[in-house]
Design an enzyme around this catalytic site. Structure first.
Site, short mmCIF file in Angstrom:
data_model
loop_
_atom_site.label_atom_id
_atom_site.label_comp_id
_atom_site.label_asym_id
_atom_site.label_seq_id
_atom_site.Cartn_x
_atom_site.Cartn_y
_atom_site.Cartn_z
N LYS A 1 40.48 35.06 45.10
CA LYS A 1 41.54 35.78 45.46
C LYS A 1 42.98 36.38 46.48
O LYS A 1 43.75 36.22 46.43
CB LYS A 1 41.21 36.92 44.54
CG LYS A 1 40.75 36.49 42.86
CD LYS A 1 39.97 38.02 42.11
CE LYS A 1 39.69 37.16 40.85
NZ LYS A 1 38.82 38.54 40.35
N GLN B 173 35.73 43.92 40.95
CA GLN B 173 35.76 42.50 40.50
C GLN B 173 33.94 42.97 39.40
O GLN B 173 33.32 43.67 39.54
CB GLN B 173 34.37 41.22 41.46
CG GLN B 173 34.10 40.42 41.62
CD GLN B 173 35.55 39.42 40.63
OE1 GLN B 173 36.73 39.84 41.12
NE2 GLN B 173 34.39 38.72 40.00
N ASP C 174 44.65 43.38 35.79
CA ASP C 174 43.41 42.94 35.16
C ASP C 174 43.46 43.04 33.54
O ASP C 174 42.82 42.36 33.55
CB ASP C 174 41.83 43.35 35.68
CG ASP C 174 40.94 42.11 36.81
OD1 ASP C 174 41.32 41.16 36.24
OD2 ASP C 174 39.66 42.83 37.34
N1 GUN Z 1 34.51 38.50 36.93
C1 GUN Z 1 35.21 37.62 36.42
N2 GUN Z 1 35.88 37.16 36.02
C2 GUN Z 1 36.50 38.45 36.86
C3 GUN Z 1 38.19 38.68 36.09
O1 GUN Z 1 38.76 38.39 35.43
N3 GUN Z 1 37.81 39.81 36.41
C4 GUN Z 1 36.77 40.40 36.87
N4 GUN Z 1 37.69 41.99 38.07
N5 GUN Z 1 35.58 40.45 37.58
C5 GUN Z 1 35.70 39.43 37.25
#
Ligand code: GUN
Length: 293
Positions: free
Chosen positions: A53, A97, A120
């Protein structure tokens, strides 16, 4: 044979559109979108997602705010960081995350993220609005948004179709089923307590596989001509690879691609699009904030 949906290529197209918009914002206002990615602890999978990311942001001219916190940090300290990011005008998106370490209450932390920066889309209010008829959330969660974008860019119509979502997680299964419902599909969710999911999946014009089970969905479970979006990223041992493992989806690609009308590969399907949707949400948030002020 199914049309293989090239998520990497679609993602590349959208990323170059985002890059152009970031440049325009910078020229017009002297400001660039900013994304804070918060990681707590050292889970290998989370570290790898976060690296991807952050790199994608840097590639597109989006400013990174890296917050790397130790596993033992208290919930109150994590929330303090979130509040600081909420108050920083250069941060337009905040992503914490998941999963968080067990001693930290995920819901409490996610609820503290400013609604305007919830790129998100996991804030309960954003999810609630996603669920309600006639209301729109400020942000749609990235993986569900990626699934629908891939269907639409492949020319697959959703209205009136039977869609089956396999999995009911807060991150994918639940929000993607809500999005499909908003797009006028007839939606069924199959999950770990569903008996004989194959009978339900066989009726689907659209299958979204988000079960976290390697190759669980067989070719014989797929209705001929169906669109199959595979969200699974399961690592399986592979001694022929340098890394010793490889990624496979929740769908048996070799079998299913002989029956389906469209199918996404793993890797190279939903994955690159998910990150791209995060960048798109961050850009939208920055535009809302910068153009308002
Ligand atoms: N963990 C697995 N997929 C995601 C996601 O799309 N966003 C976040 N914040 N954590 C994750």
């Amino acid at each position: 044979m199914a049309t293989v949906i090239d998520g990497k290529a679609v993602a590349q197209t959208i990323r170059s559109e985002i890059t152009d918009e970031v440049r325009l914002l910078s020229e017009k206002y002297g400001k660039v979108p900013g994304l804070a990615v918060v990681i707590v602890g050292n889970r290998q999978d989370s570290e790898s997602y976060v690296r991807t990311k952050r790199k994608a942001c840097a590639d597109l001219g989006i400013k990174n705010f890296d917050i790397d916190l130790p596993e033992q940090i208290s919930e109150a300290e994590v929330i303090k960081h979130v509040h600081q990011l909420n108050a920083d005008p250069n941060v337009h998106g905040i992503l914490v995350q998941l999963p968080l370490p067990k001693h930290i209450n995920e819901e409490k932390v996610l609820t503290e993220i400013s609604l305007e920066k919830d790129v998100d889309g996991f804030h309960p209010l954003n999810i609630g609005k996603l669920a309600m008829k006639g209301r729109d959330p400020l942000f749609v969660p990235c993986t569900p948004k990626a699934c629908l974008e891939l269907l639409s860019r492949s020319g697959v119509s959703i209205k009136g179709k039977r869609a089956v979502v396999v999995g009911r997680s807060n991150i994918v299964g639940l929000p993607v089923s809500l999005l499909l419902l908003k797009a006028d599909a007839t939606v069924t969710i199959a999950h770990s307590h569903t008996s004989q999911p194959e009978d339900i999946i066989r009726e689907a014009d659209i299958v979204i596989a988000a079960a976290r089970q390697a190759k669980m969905i067989k070719g014989s479970w797929i209705k001929p001509g169906a669109a199959v979006i595979d969200v699974g990223t399961n690592s399986v041992d592979d001694p022929t690879r340098k890394a010793g493992y490889r990624l496979v989806g929740d769908v048996d690609f070799e079998e299913a691609s002989k029956v389906a009308g469209w199918i996404t590969p793993v890797p190279g399907g939903v994955g690159p699009m998910t990150v791209t949707m995060l960048l798109k949400n961050t850009l939208e948030s920055a535009k809302r904030s910068i153009e308002q002020n």
